[in-house]
Each structure stands twice: as C-alpha cells, then as structure tokens.
Design a protein around this motif. Structure first.
Motif, PDB file in Angstrom:
ATOM      1  N   LEU A  13       0.388 -25.389 -26.901  1.00  0.00           N
ATOM      2  CA  LEU A  13       1.348 -24.314 -27.110  1.00  0.00           C
ATOM      3  C   LEU A  13       1.140 -23.187 -26.109  1.00  0.00           C
ATOM      4  O   LEU A  13       2.084 -22.613 -25.579  1.00  0.00           O
ATOM      5  CB  LEU A  13       1.231 -23.789 -28.543  1.00  0.00           C
ATOM      6  CG  LEU A  13       2.203 -22.669 -28.925  1.00  0.00           C
ATOM      7  CD1 LEU A  13       3.628 -23.172 -28.860  1.00  0.00           C
ATOM      8  CD2 LEU A  13       1.884 -22.165 -30.326  1.00  0.00           C
ATOM      9  N   LYS A  14      -0.141 -22.886 -25.796  1.00  0.00           N
ATOM     10  CA  LYS A  14      -0.426 -21.788 -24.871  1.00  0.00           C
ATOM     11  C   LYS A  14       0.102 -22.078 -23.474  1.00  0.00           C
ATOM     12  O   LYS A  14       0.428 -21.177 -22.719  1.00  0.00           O
ATOM     13  CB  LYS A  14      -1.938 -21.538 -24.824  1.00  0.00           C
ATOM     14  CG  LYS A  14      -2.424 -20.681 -25.989  1.00  0.00           C
ATOM     15  CD  LYS A  14      -3.784 -20.106 -25.679  1.00  0.00           C
ATOM     16  CE  LYS A  14      -4.120 -18.987 -26.636  1.00  0.00           C
ATOM     17  NZ  LYS A  14      -3.199 -17.865 -26.456  1.00  0.00           N
ATOM     18  N   GLN A  15       0.192 -23.358 -23.111  1.00  0.00           N
ATOM     19  CA  GLN A  15       0.606 -23.719 -21.761  1.00  0.00           C
ATOM     20  C   GLN A  15       2.116 -23.888 -21.611  1.00  0.00           C
ATOM     21  O   GLN A  15       2.604 -24.178 -20.515  1.00  0.00           O
ATOM     22  CB  GLN A  15      -0.076 -25.035 -21.353  1.00  0.00           C
ATOM     23  CG  GLN A  15      -1.590 -24.913 -21.332  1.00  0.00           C
ATOM     24  CD  GLN A  15      -2.217 -26.239 -20.937  1.00  0.00           C
ATOM     25  OE1 GLN A  15      -2.211 -26.597 -19.769  1.00  0.00           O
ATOM     26  NE2 GLN A  15      -2.724 -26.970 -21.915  1.00  0.00           N
ATOM     27  N   ALA A  19       8.493 -19.030 -23.261  1.00  0.00           N
ATOM     28  CA  ALA A  19       7.807 -18.125 -24.193  1.00  0.00           C
ATOM     29  C   ALA A  19       8.073 -18.559 -25.620  1.00  0.00           C
ATOM     30  O   ALA A  19       9.193 -18.468 -26.115  1.00  0.00           O
ATOM     31  CB  ALA A  19       8.270 -16.696 -23.962  1.00  0.00           C
ATOM     32  N   THR A  20       6.984 -19.057 -26.298  1.00  0.00           N
ATOM     33  CA  THR A  20       7.123 -19.610 -27.648  1.00  0.00           C
ATOM     34  C   THR A  20       6.002 -19.098 -28.541  1.00  0.00           C
ATOM     35  O   THR A  20       4.848 -18.977 -28.104  1.00  0.00           O
ATOM     36  CB  THR A  20       7.084 -21.150 -27.606  1.00  0.00           C
ATOM     37  OG1 THR A  20       8.040 -21.613 -26.671  1.00  0.00           O
ATOM     38  CG2 THR A  20       7.385 -21.746 -28.972  1.00  0.00           C
ATOM     39  N   SER A  33       2.347 -18.835 -26.886  1.00  0.00           N
ATOM     40  CA  SER A  33       2.093 -19.252 -25.510  1.00  0.00           C
ATOM     41  C   SER A  33       1.746 -18.036 -24.673  1.00  0.00           C
ATOM     42  O   SER A  33       2.065 -16.894 -25.035  1.00  0.00           O
ATOM     43  CB  SER A  33       3.330 -19.948 -24.944  1.00  0.00           C
ATOM     44  OG  SER A  33       4.389 -19.029 -24.815  1.00  0.00           O
ATOM     45  N   ASN A  34       1.073 -18.315 -23.546  1.00  0.00           N
ATOM     46  CA  ASN A  34       0.708 -17.221 -22.654  1.00  0.00           C
ATOM     47  C   ASN A  34       1.959 -16.509 -22.130  1.00  0.00           C
ATOM     48  O   ASN A  34       1.967 -15.286 -21.971  1.00  0.00           O
ATOM     49  CB  ASN A  34      -0.114 -17.764 -21.480  1.00  0.00           C
ATOM     50  CG  ASN A  34      -1.512 -18.176 -21.918  1.00  0.00           C
ATOM     51  OD1 ASN A  34      -2.045 -17.664 -22.904  1.00  0.00           O
ATOM     52  ND2 ASN A  34      -2.100 -19.125 -21.184  1.00  0.00           N
ATOM     53  N   SER A  35       3.006 -17.306 -21.872  1.00  0.00           N
ATOM     54  CA  SER A  35       4.243 -16.700 -21.372  1.00  0.00           C
ATOM     55  C   SER A  35       4.860 -15.776 -22.404  1.00  0.00           C
ATOM     56  O   SER A  35       5.494 -14.783 -22.058  1.00  0.00           O
ATOM     57  CB  SER A  35       5.239 -17.804 -20.990  1.00  0.00           C
ATOM     58  OG  SER A  35       5.468 -18.675 -22.086  1.00  0.00           O
ATOM     59  N   TRP A  36       4.690 -16.088 -23.689  1.00  0.00           N
ATOM     60  CA  TRP A  36       5.208 -15.230 -24.759  1.00  0.00           C
ATOM     61  C   TRP A  36       4.422 -13.933 -24.832  1.00  0.00           C
ATOM     62  O   TRP A  36       4.954 -12.849 -24.958  1.00  0.00           O
ATOM     63  CB  TRP A  36       5.146 -15.993 -26.086  1.00  0.00           C
ATOM     64  CG  TRP A  36       5.971 -15.373 -27.194  1.00  0.00           C
ATOM     65  CD1 TRP A  36       7.261 -15.601 -27.461  1.00  0.00           C
ATOM     66  CD2 TRP A  36       5.513 -14.441 -28.185  1.00  0.00           C
ATOM     67  NE1 TRP A  36       7.676 -14.875 -28.558  1.00  0.00           N
ATOM     68  CE2 TRP A  36       6.615 -14.145 -29.024  1.00  0.00           C
ATOM     69  CE3 TRP A  36       4.291 -13.824 -28.448  1.00  0.00           C
ATOM     70  CZ2 TRP A  36       6.528 -13.279 -30.095  1.00  0.00           C
ATOM     71  CZ3 TRP A  36       4.209 -12.955 -29.516  1.00  0.00           C
ATOM     72  CH2 TRP A  36       5.327 -12.684 -30.335  1.00  0.00           C
ATOM     73  N   VAL A 114       9.590 -18.932 -32.700  1.00  0.00           N
ATOM     74  CA  VAL A 114      10.276 -17.888 -31.948  1.00  0.00           C
ATOM     75  C   VAL A 114      10.153 -18.201 -30.460  1.00  0.00           C
ATOM     76  O   VAL A 114       9.048 -18.382 -29.952  1.00  0.00           O
ATOM     77  CB  VAL A 114       9.689 -16.491 -32.239  1.00  0.00           C
ATOM     78  CG1 VAL A 114      10.488 -15.419 -31.503  1.00  0.00           C
ATOM     79  CG2 VAL A 114       9.666 -16.212 -33.732  1.00  0.00           C
ATOM     80  N   GLN A 115      11.309 -18.268 -29.777  1.00  0.00           N
ATOM     81  CA  GLN A 115      11.334 -18.478 -28.328  1.00  0.00           C
ATOM     82  C   GLN A 115      12.112 -17.341 -27.681  1.00  0.00           C
ATOM     83  O   GLN A 115      13.153 -16.936 -28.184  1.00  0.00           O
ATOM     84  CB  GLN A 115      11.974 -19.817 -27.981  1.00  0.00           C
ATOM     85  CG  GLN A 115      11.114 -21.007 -28.388  1.00  0.00           C
ATOM     86  CD  GLN A 115      11.698 -22.322 -27.906  1.00  0.00           C
ATOM     87  OE1 GLN A 115      12.879 -22.550 -28.057  1.00  0.00           O
ATOM     88  NE2 GLN A 115      10.848 -23.173 -27.336  1.00  0.00           N
ATOM     89  N   ILE A 116      11.568 -16.859 -26.546  1.00  0.00           N
ATOM     90  CA  ILE A 116      12.173 -15.704 -25.872  1.00  0.00           C
ATOM     91  C   ILE A 116      12.483 -16.080 -24.422  1.00  0.00           C
ATOM     92  O   ILE A 116      11.682 -16.724 -23.750  1.00  0.00           O
ATOM     93  CB  ILE A 116      11.244 -14.476 -25.895  1.00  0.00           C
ATOM     94  CG1 ILE A 116      10.878 -14.103 -27.342  1.00  0.00           C
ATOM     95  CG2 ILE A 116      11.894 -13.289 -25.193  1.00  0.00           C
ATOM     96  CD1 ILE A 116       9.905 -12.954 -27.444  1.00  0.00           C
ATOM     97  N   GLU A 117      13.681 -15.675 -24.000  1.00  0.00           N
ATOM     98  CA  GLU A 117      14.077 -15.859 -22.596  1.00  0.00           C
ATOM     99  C   GLU A 117      14.411 -14.502 -21.993  1.00  0.00           C
ATOM    100  O   GLU A 117      15.038 -13.664 -22.648  1.00  0.00           O
ATOM    101  CB  GLU A 117      15.314 -16.755 -22.486  1.00  0.00           C
ATOM    102  CG  GLU A 117      15.008 -18.221 -22.668  1.00  0.00           C
ATOM    103  CD  GLU A 117      16.221 -19.079 -22.360  1.00  0.00           C
ATOM    104  OE1 GLU A 117      16.696 -19.761 -23.289  1.00  0.00           O
ATOM    105  OE2 GLU A 117      16.687 -19.031 -21.209  1.00  0.00           O
ATOM    106  N   ASP A 118      13.989 -14.316 -20.753  1.00  0.00           N
ATOM    107  CA  ASP A 118      14.324 -13.102 -20.017  1.00  0.00           C
ATOM    108  C   ASP A 118      15.739 -13.273 -19.449  1.00  0.00           C
ATOM    109  O   ASP A 118      15.976 -14.131 -18.591  1.00  0.00           O
ATOM    110  CB  ASP A 118      13.319 -12.880 -18.885  1.00  0.00           C
ATOM    111  CG  ASP A 118      13.498 -11.516 -18.242  1.00  0.00           C
ATOM    112  OD1 ASP A 118      12.534 -11.021 -17.649  1.00  0.00           O
ATOM    113  OD2 ASP A 118      14.612 -10.943 -18.319  1.00  0.00           O
ATOM    114  N   ILE A 119      16.687 -12.478 -19.949  1.00  0.00           N
ATOM    115  CA  ILE A 119      18.093 -12.597 -19.511  1.00  0.00           C
ATOM    116  C   ILE A 119      18.528 -11.346 -18.758  1.00  0.00           C
ATOM    117  O   ILE A 119      19.707 -11.020 -18.703  1.00  0.00           O
ATOM    118  CB  ILE A 119      19.027 -12.849 -20.707  1.00  0.00           C
ATOM    119  CG1 ILE A 119      18.929 -11.701 -21.720  1.00  0.00           C
ATOM    120  CG2 ILE A 119      18.742 -14.179 -21.365  1.00  0.00           C
ATOM    121  CD1 ILE A 119      20.000 -11.748 -22.794  1.00  0.00           C
TER     122      ILE A 119
END
Length: 616
Positions: A13-15, A19-20, A33-36, A114-119
């Motif tokens: 999950l971290k990889q 972003a999750t 995740s790290n991206s989150w 929860v998933q996040i996208e930069d828009i």
C-alpha cells in the motif's frame, strides 16, 4: 522451485503510485501510501506517527471541506467524489478525493478506501476556459457580434444574449426558425436569408450576407448574418452562425458614398449621360454620351448652362433642382425628367444629382447622371399588361389542372363504389335506388365536365367569370356525387344553409370547394364515431360566409397552423391524404377575391369559414 515471498499488504500500500489510504469505521487512519502522506506534508512521518490518527486531522487545512462533509463521505456505502483545495504558501492546489467502502471477505464494511488526485492543472484549465468564455462574451457585447445555433433533430433555435439584444427581444425569448426568418425585412432580405438557410441545411453551403432586419420594436437595422453547417459522421446535424449589428457602419458608408467625388477617368466610359456643374450650374465636365446626345463636342459644352441648351421652362426646372441639391446637400436620385432641346425634340430621362463637397463639407457644385428611358417608358405599359395577363393565366392553369385531377378522381371513386354496391346487391328495390344514384352521379359528372370546359374558356380572359349560384343546390349536387362514399361512412348532415342563399363564384370552383371540405371532414373523422357535418351560411355586407364543421380528429393549430393550407401538407396518418385539397381551395377562393379561415381543436373537430366576395 524457489518459494515466493509474501509481501505484507501495508508495504504494498505504501508503494502505490496513486495516493491511497485506509480508514476504519471509527474514522481512524489505518494505513496510507507515501504519495497520500506527501499531499499532507507527512513524507517524513513514520507509520506509528499516523496509525490510529483521526482522518479529520489531515483535512483541516483543506478549505471548503468541512468535517460534516467528510463524515458523510466516510459513512456512505457507495462511492463519493469531492473536490477541495489547499493553500500552500502562495500557491493554491486543488484535489479530488474519492471515497469507496472497504469490505472483508464476508462483505462486511470495514471502513473506507480514500484516494486523492491532484487536479490543480485541470482546475487551472477550467478557470482559463471560463476566463476565455467571459472575454469572448465581453468582446461579443462590445463588437455587437452575436451567435445562434439550430439543432436539426430537435428543430430548436438558440440565440445568445447579444443576438437577442440586436433583435430587441426579452432575455427569455425562445425563437423558432420561422420567427427568426420573419424578423428580416420583407422582400430581398427575407427571400435571401430563406434561400441561404435552406441551402446550408441542404448541402452545408456556408454564407455571410449583409441584410436588413426589422427589430421587435419596429426599428430597421443592417446586420451581417453568417451561417455554417456542423457535420457528424458526414451528416449535417446543426447550423451555427454569427449575427452582427453593422447598422452604424452601413449608414456611415452610405453617407460617404453620397458625398464621394466621381473619378473623371471613369465618367467618360459610362453608358449614361454624366456631367459636373459648378455653383452657377455651368457645365465643367461632360462625358461622351452627354456630348453625343447634345450633338456637340466637350469644348463647346464646357461653361454652358441648361438655358443655353434646353427649352427655358425645362432649364428653369433643372436649375431649381440644382439649387435644392446644393442647399440641402441631399442627392436627388432616380427622378423622372423630360428634356426638351432647342429643336423641340423631347427625351425621357431618369436623372440623379449628387452634391459635390469640398474638404469642409460645403457644396461647390454637383454631379449629374441621366439615363435615356424613352424606349422603356414606351414599353412599360405593354410589359405590365403582359405580366398581369401571364400571372393570372398561369394561376388559372394550375387551378384547372388540380380540379381535373382532384374532382374527376372523386367522381371515379363514387362510380366505383356504387357499381360495387350494385354488383353485391340482390334486392331489386335497392338495385333501382343504386341505379338512380348512378344516374345522378353520371349527370353530375357531365355538369362537372361542362364546368371544366367553362374554366378553359375563362382561362383566356383576364377576369374570372363569376356567377350567382344557389349554395344549397351545389351542396346537394356534391352529396349526390359522393353518395356511395357518404353511405359507406354513415355520414350525418346538418344543413342550415338558407334555401334562397346565392354566392358569387366560378361554378367549377364552388363545386371543388364544397367537395374538398366534405371529403376532408369524412376522411379525418374519429375511428369509432360516425362523422357529423354541419353546414351553415350567412350574408354579410360585401361577402357570404359559408361554414362547414365536423366532429373529427381536429388539427393542432399551434403546431400546424402556419402550414395548413400548404401544398402536400398532411397532419394525420391517413394513407389517402395527399395534401392538395386545402391548397386548391385556398387558391380558388383567393382567385375569386375571397378568403378562407380555420378553427380547430384536437379531438373536438374543425370548422372552415369560406368568405365569398360578392363584388365583381
């Protein structure tokens, strides 16, 4: 074989590149995740620092995203998407969070993924697009350039705000295509836009034309109307166009043209009389045609006035015209004048005089143009008579052709039905009755043929030969002609037309009018209801009004009112409908100086009122 090592899910999950995060039912962050974590500036935090931490803490810095909204998203058992933003120093970042339920193997809800996208870039593009739209709208309003769109499938016409302002209609006005065309000035402009619009619909030909409209407030405006077809899969689906108010520009151009000086290099080659006079009406320039007309060379004419060249009375009229043009600075265009030379020969001219202006706008002379129309005047009356005769004869010919094809067809159908009844009938008494009906039909057919012969005779005359005809007798004749048809359809007649009432009509036209209205009333009756036809008539001051009403299906006048008397226009799914009857009737009535109107309601029936003009 080498054993595959199982990687813990939290490490996977971290990889994740997207972003999750996992949130339990108590709204605590389980893993991310790290991206989150990077989105929340937690890239240096260890898992123990985030584990069991409330997810609400992470969203505190995101504006327009309240705890209540977040809690609703985490509580839902279906997917939720929310946009939110976060201020980072001087920058603003936009995100899109997607919330989806997280289940175990028994479909129990364990929490939320929860998933996040930069828009941010998408939002910037949307803002830029909105800015461009606002800028285009502002430019459109400043330049007075509007737009319009016509959807072929829905027949919906859409005008933008500027287009509505140019037409001087309310902001909530919803135009129809016929209304849009009717805004154009009757004559050239309306005919031109109708032709261009039809051409664009037919083969996609684009157009851009200067035309005149009459606004909703009655003002006359010059506009540039443009249109272009939009195709999808090779088929025209829409028309899009521009609409620009150029009234001020055109008026300025017209005013400039009125005050322009004619170039002398062109004057001598014009096939009309051209001359330039000074303030004293002395000729200072003449072209070749003017010299030929006066039988002198230019040197002999320069410095001469009209008093030197024409009859004194004609010369004085010309001098007065010159002074008026120079005084008012208004051109005199296309005025019919008569020039009488010293030898007494007269010539009809179409004369124009335009003030010649200096830099300060003051008149220092005028430019004159005269075209010899003597031969035109001689032929004008003959030509007009020929046009009138041709138009009337052509209209009569068309009506005659329609009567032959329409009326004889009705007689043939009546004969066919009566013969069919006769063949099937076994009782002698009923056979005799049918034979009598056939005899009447035969007599009436002969009458019709005689009337058609009258039409042929009439077609050689300019004026229609109307006669005083008993209306009830003609109604009875039509009933006899249609006897088989009426019996078959169980038609009930209610006739309240006075027995002694007569109308001025061409016999063939009257029979055609009554026959068509009766057959239409029967054709468009309700499927499970016997048709009832009510006839009435009354005399007015200069006309007789003949009314025929039925209890049939009726016509939606809001939808078809403008087309009801058009050729080949039908409004019901009747296989026998040809769309000719009402067109023929209207032309016949109007040819006799009368009029026809209709009132109708769907499922309640229709009433036609025929106004017979009682004046010759």
């Amino acid at each position: 074989m080498k054993t595959i090592e199982t990687v813990p899910y939290h490490y996977l999950l971290k990889q994740l590149p997207k972003a999750t995060a996992l949130v339990d039912t108590n709204y605590s962050l389980i893993e991310a995740s790290n991206s989150w974590l990077n989105i929340f500036d937690l890239e240096h935090f260890e898992p123990k620092n985030t584990h069991n931490r409330s997810v609400f803490d992470f969203y505190d810095s995101h504006k327009e995203f309240s705890s209540k909204t977040l809690k609703e998203c985490l509580s839902k058992k279906h997917k939720q998407v929310i946009r939110h933003k976060r201020n980072e120093k001087e920058n603003e970042r936009w995100f899109e969070s997607t919330f989806a339920p997280w289940f175990d193997e028994k479909e129990n809800v364990l929490g939320t993924i929860v998933q996040i996208e930069d828009i941010t870039k998408e939002i910037e593009k949307e803002l830029e697009l909105e800015r461009i739209k606002t800028l285009l709208q502002a430019k459109s309003e400043v330049a007075k350039v509007g737009s319009w769109e016509y959807d072929i499938s829905t027949e919906n016409l859409t005008w933008c705000k500027v287009t509505k302002e140019i037409h001087q209609v309310s902001p909530n006005f919803k135009p129809k295509i016929n209304q849009g065309i009717e805004f154009y000035k009757q004559g050239y402009s309306r005919n031109k836009i109708s032709m261009l619009f039809h051409k664009a619909l037919e083969d996609g030909t684009p157009y851009n034309e200067r035309l005149i409209i009459i606004t909703n407030k009655g003002e006359e405006k010059w506009v540039t109307a443009g249109g272009k077809a939009i195709k999808k899969n090779g088929k025209i689906v829409k028309l899009f166009g521009t609409f620009q108010d150029i009234n001020d520009q055109v008026l300025a151009e017209i005013k400039t043209k009125e005050s322009e000086q004619l170039l002398t290099t062109l004057i001598d080659n014009l096939p009309i009389n051209v001359f330039i006079k000074d303030k004293e009406s002395r000729k200072i320039l003449v072209n070749k045609t003017e010299c030929e007309y006066l039988g002198a060379n230019s040197k002999d004419l320069i410095g001469k006035t009209d008093f030197d060249l024409y009859d004194d009375r004609v010369a004085q009229i010309s001098r007065d015209e010159d002074l008026e043009v120079m005084r008012t600075l208004k051109p005199m265009i296309g005025r019919e004048t008569i020039n009488v030379r010293k030898d007494g020969s007269a010539t009809n001219f179409l004369t124009s005089k335009i003030p010649l202006l200096d830099i300060k706008g003051k008149a220092y002379g005028l430019i004159g143009m005269s075209m010899d129309i003597t031969h035109i005047k001689q032929k004008e009356d003959q030509l007009q008579d020929l046009i009138n005769v041709t138009a009337i004869q052509n209209k009569k010919l068309i009506n005659f052709a329609h009567i032959v094809s329409h009326n004889l067809r009705s007689h043939t159908a009546n004969f066919s039905m009566l013969l069919e009844f006769l063949i099937k009938e076994k009782e002698e008494k009923e056979k005799k009755r049918i034979m009598k009906m056939l005899s009447h039909a035969s007599d009436n057919l002969l009458d019709t043929l005689e009337n058609l012969n009258e039409v042929v005779d009439i077609s050689t005359n300019v004026n229609l030969d109307k006669k005083s005809l008993n209306l009830n007798e003609n109604i009875l004749k039509v009933q006899q002609n249609l006897a088989g048809f009426l019996v078959k359809n169980k038609v009930e007649f209610i006739n309240s037309v006075p027995n002694n009432l007569s109308v001025m009509s061409v016999p063939a036209y009257l029979e055609s009018i009554v026959l068509n209205l009766v057959t239409n009333a029967v054709k468009y009756c309700k499927p499970k209801e016997n048709p009832t036809i009510t006839l009435s008539a009354q005399k007015q001051e200069k006309s007789v009004v003949f009314s025929i009403s039925d209890n049939g299906m009726g016509i939606d006048l809001n939808r078809y009112g403008g087309k009801i008397f058009g050729m080949y226009k039908t409004f019901h799914n009747n296989k026998d409908a040809r769309g000719l009857g009402l067109y023929i009737i209207k032309n016949q009535v109007e040819a006799m100086g009368g009029n026809i109107t209709v009132s109708s309601e769907v499922d309640k029936g229709t009433t036609f009122n025929v106004y017979f003009n009682e004046e010759d």
